[in-house]
Design a protein around this motif. Sequence first.
Motif, PDB file in Angstrom:
ATOM      1  N   ARG A 112       0.840  -1.202   0.000  1.00  0.00           N
ATOM      2  CA  ARG A 112       0.000   0.000   0.000  1.00  0.00           C
ATOM      3  C   ARG A 112       0.871   1.248   0.000  1.00  0.00           C
ATOM      4  O   ARG A 112       0.521   2.255  -0.635  1.00  0.00           O
ATOM      5  N   TYR A 115       2.001   1.887  -3.594  1.00  0.00           N
ATOM      6  CA  TYR A 115       0.863   2.374  -4.385  1.00  0.00           C
ATOM      7  C   TYR A 115       0.532   3.819  -4.030  1.00  0.00           C
ATOM      8  O   TYR A 115       0.265   4.645  -4.915  1.00  0.00           O
ATOM      9  N   PRO A 121      -4.625   3.941  -6.782  1.00  0.00           N
ATOM     10  CA  PRO A 121      -5.382   3.147  -5.808  1.00  0.00           C
ATOM     11  C   PRO A 121      -5.127   1.653  -6.004  1.00  0.00           C
ATOM     12  O   PRO A 121      -5.109   1.157  -7.138  1.00  0.00           O
ATOM     13  N   ASP A 123      -7.136  -0.634  -5.507  1.00  0.00           N
ATOM     14  CA  ASP A 123      -8.324  -1.219  -6.126  1.00  0.00           C
ATOM     15  C   ASP A 123      -8.168  -1.387  -7.635  1.00  0.00           C
ATOM     16  O   ASP A 123      -8.860  -2.197  -8.246  1.00  0.00           O
ATOM     17  N   GLU A 124      -7.280  -0.597  -8.236  1.00  0.00           N
ATOM     18  CA  GLU A 124      -7.089  -0.643  -9.685  1.00  0.00           C
ATOM     19  C   GLU A 124      -6.027  -1.650 -10.110  1.00  0.00           C
ATOM     20  O   GLU A 124      -5.775  -1.825 -11.310  1.00  0.00           O
ATOM     21  N   ARG A 126      -5.644  -5.029 -10.128  1.00  0.00           N
ATOM     22  CA  ARG A 126      -5.979  -6.182 -10.963  1.00  0.00           C
ATOM     23  C   ARG A 126      -6.324  -5.780 -12.399  1.00  0.00           C
ATOM     24  O   ARG A 126      -5.746  -6.339 -13.344  1.00  0.00           O
ATOM     25  N   HIS A 265      -6.420  -3.190   5.779  1.00  0.00           N
ATOM     26  CA  HIS A 265      -6.741  -2.569   4.490  1.00  0.00           C
ATOM     27  C   HIS A 265      -6.930  -3.591   3.377  1.00  0.00           C
ATOM     28  O   HIS A 265      -7.661  -3.345   2.419  1.00  0.00           O
ATOM     29  N   THR A 269      -9.927  -4.005   0.040  1.00  0.00           N
ATOM     30  CA  THR A 269      -9.330  -3.596  -1.229  1.00  0.00           C
ATOM     31  C   THR A 269      -9.658  -4.615  -2.305  1.00  0.00           C
ATOM     32  O   THR A 269      -9.315  -5.799  -2.173  1.00  0.00           O
ATOM     33  N   ARG A 270     -10.308  -4.164  -3.359  1.00  0.00           N
ATOM     34  CA  ARG A 270     -10.709  -5.073  -4.439  1.00  0.00           C
ATOM     35  C   ARG A 270      -9.483  -5.756  -5.047  1.00  0.00           C
ATOM     36  O   ARG A 270      -8.509  -5.113  -5.406  1.00  0.00           O
ATOM     37  N   GLY A 271      -9.544  -7.083  -5.156  1.00  0.00           N
ATOM     38  CA  GLY A 271      -8.450  -7.846  -5.723  1.00  0.00           C
ATOM     39  C   GLY A 271      -7.455  -8.360  -4.702  1.00  0.00           C
ATOM     40  O   GLY A 271      -6.560  -9.149  -5.044  1.00  0.00           O
ATOM     41  N   TYR A 272      -7.589  -7.925  -3.444  1.00  0.00           N
ATOM     42  CA  TYR A 272      -6.646  -8.341  -2.401  1.00  0.00           C
ATOM     43  C   TYR A 272      -7.351  -9.053  -1.253  1.00  0.00           C
ATOM     44  O   TYR A 272      -6.809  -9.146  -0.153  1.00  0.00           O
ATOM     45  N   GLU A 273      -8.521  -9.586  -1.517  1.00  0.00           N
ATOM     46  CA  GLU A 273      -9.272 -10.265  -0.467  1.00  0.00           C
ATOM     47  C   GLU A 273      -8.516 -11.476   0.091  1.00  0.00           C
ATOM     48  O   GLU A 273      -8.593 -11.775   1.284  1.00  0.00           O
TER      49      GLU A 273
END
Length: 359
Positions: A112, A115, A121, A123-124, A126, A265, A269-273
């Motif tokens: 993080r 980034y 972000p 979230d972007e 992936r 976090h 965060t989309r893609g990091y579940e």
Amino acid sequence: MDIGVLSIFQNYRDEQEDGAVMRGELAIALLAEALGYDSYWATEHHFFGYSMCPDNIQWLSQVAGATTRIKLGTAAVIMPWNDPYRVAAKMALFDQQSSGRALLGFGRGLSRREYASFGIPMDEARPRFDEGTALVLRALDAGVIEADGEWFTQPRAALRPRPTRTFNDRVFSIGVSPESAVQAAVIGARLMVLAQQPWEVSRDPALRPYQEKWRALHRSEPPPPVCGQLVYCDADAARANAKGAEYVKNYFASVVEHYEITGKHFKGTRGYEYYGNASEMITAIGLETMAEMYASVNTYGTPAEIVAKIQGQRDVLGCDVDVLAIMKYGGMTDAEAAASMRLFAGEVMPALRASGAPR
């Protein structure tokens, strides 16, 4: 069995002058060529002493000029942080500079802090990775690049110089999470996995889905995974295990700090579940227990102990493996890293190659 060396350019606790770290890593690269390792790889990281190679293609170009034989790879280009044209153009140039020795490894990035410093972000990550890698690989194969996508736009333009040949059999991708492992198969990349958890855990959620996806898409047997691991080799068993555990645990502590590994976090965060679930597990069992587990899956000991550990990885994963050895980390000195590399090359590599599949 292909056996490579990975430089991570760590200035552990900022104990060295940055230039000394870089000179030490260059010495490791040249020693890898001299000792007969098959490949040498460089990371991409920014902003922190945790790992200090902001442009691994540029670094590898220097290594190419000082070597003649060893294959040279990016481990990895973090695609969401890079412009696809720039990656494709630099790789094509580097392939010419190295006389066709270039290997292209991709990664998505997990920090993080990095980034945030890029202003991108997480979230972007992936979609940027998926779209960007496809553009780079098409450009390297076709010699032109053109894009009008969600994340990248590029007027049609030629790639000059062109690479020496296709990269179709020279592409790698880090796949720790199941989604990243499957995407590696989608782009036709060799899977790179890291010794972060028991190999059974890498096998079931990552390697096997990768293999299944590869067979479905490419109608062939998947290539062996590249297994990255921290290595420390010493002829004295007591010293090898004491020093190896010390340096691996030092490195683990730096991983926890740099990636904020117990942070909440990831979960949002989309893609990091996947990492969110892992973070909860680490918090539950405690960092000390996790450090012990992390040390147990990395690779230190006498030559015979290391041979047995790597053969055990192959048995657990159920397939041939290639080895990517991180030789300097966690406060290890240049002299210790060089001695470990020499002993590994002299006694471990011949044993592994004799027991592995034909190269």
